[in-house]
Write a protein that holds these residues in place. Structure first.
Motif: not given
Length: 306
Positions: A198-210
């Motif tokens: 999972x690339x960094x941009x999507x990591x940030x999106x997933x954790x912000x969502x969570x």
């Protein structure tokens, strides 16, 4: 809604009605293509073109989590979905029924929708907008699917479940894991997510969502304020209009969502290659209000399989 046959030991059974027509084969193929092993099990019946959908689920009530399993089978002869769920979910039966109705879009009125869309999409009257049992899960899967193929997104989701999901015991061998909760993904470190591809941009999106869902600041389900929720989504890192519209369509159950920047949609509408395909798609979609989510499904359905 009618009571079903006597339930098997340790389970509950009900029947959930719908209005025909219902393109069961299309819905089954949609879910089968996106199946996450361990969490979901989609069995296609080639003789009847029907399918059985099994999966694990965890529902929160206050501070308590109810984890269990369910099986749903579409019975076209009776125009209903036969739903069976484990006894652990019995206390939440009304909530499970509501979510399954959203999952299969059982409350759609095909005739009313077709009156608006039939001139442009004459063959799609039975298509339903696939929903979800968990809005947070759907949002995470939408982020994972940004700008990659469905198969690639499924692979990432599978890795995420195996690494971060919680094991669960059910009577069904193929259902043995829960999708990671908001709390679990909020606490996941970037090294863990990065190791899954999972690339960094999507990591940030997933954790912000969570973090937003876990704190209660963001609610992703039917009945949410759609404009406000979409504004919250697009304010998060890594979530743009396409992702927000897709979440609105499937998780918020908004019938008028329209991801105007979707490339597959541009292909289906014949606007790709023009000076501004997103604007052209948006302009054309005005005739399909308030059923643009269904127009998107019908447009996608006209494309040949990838």
């Amino acid at each position: 809604r009618r009571a079903g046959d006597a339930p098997a030991a340790g389970s509950v059974r009900v029947r959930l009605g719908y209005r025909p027509p219902f393109d069961v084969a299309a819905l089954g193929a949609f879910f089968r293509l996106r199946q996450i092993d361990g969490v979901e099990q989609v069995a296609i019946d080639t003789a009847t073109e029907g399918f059985t959908f099994g999966r694990t689920i965890a529902l929160q009530t206050g501070t308590r989590t109810h984890a269990g399993w369910l099986l749903a089978r579409v019975d076209t002869s009776r125009c209903c979905v036969e739903l069976q769920l484990g006894d652990s979910l019995r206390p939440l039966l009304p909530l499970v029924i509501r979510r399954v109705r959203h999952l299969f879009d059982l409350d759609a009125d095909p005739h009313t929708i077709h009156q608006v869309l039939g001139a442009d999409f004459p063959l799609g009257e039975g298509l339903r907008v696939p929903g979800t049992l968990d809005g947070f899960e759907l949002a995470v899967r939408a982020v994972l699917g940004q700008q990659i193929t469905v198969a690639a997104a499924r692979t990432l989701a599978q890795r995420l479940v195996q690494r971060c999901g919680t094991p669960i015991t059910t009577p069904h061998a193929g259902l043995n894991r829960l999708f990671p909760s908001p709390a679990q993904l909020a606490a996941a470190d970037t090294d863990t997510l990065g190791a899954l591809g999972i690339v960094r941009q999507r990591q940030r999106a997933i954790q912000a969502l969570a973090m937003a869902v876990d704190s209660g600041a963001l609610r992703l389900g039917a009945g949410a304020d759609v404009p406000a929720t979409m504004a919250q989504l697009t304010a998060l890192p890594g979530i743009g209009d396409w992702t927000a519209q897709y979440i609105a369509m499937r998780a918020l159950r908004w019938p008028d969502a329209f991801p105007s920047g979707d490339v597959a949609l541009h292909n289906a509408l014949g606007v790709r290659g023009g000076p501004n395909p997103a604007r052209a798609a948006e302009a054309r979609s005005q005739a399909w209000r308030p059923w643009r989510s269904y127009a998107v499904l019908r447009a996608w359905h006209t494309l040949p399989p990838a």
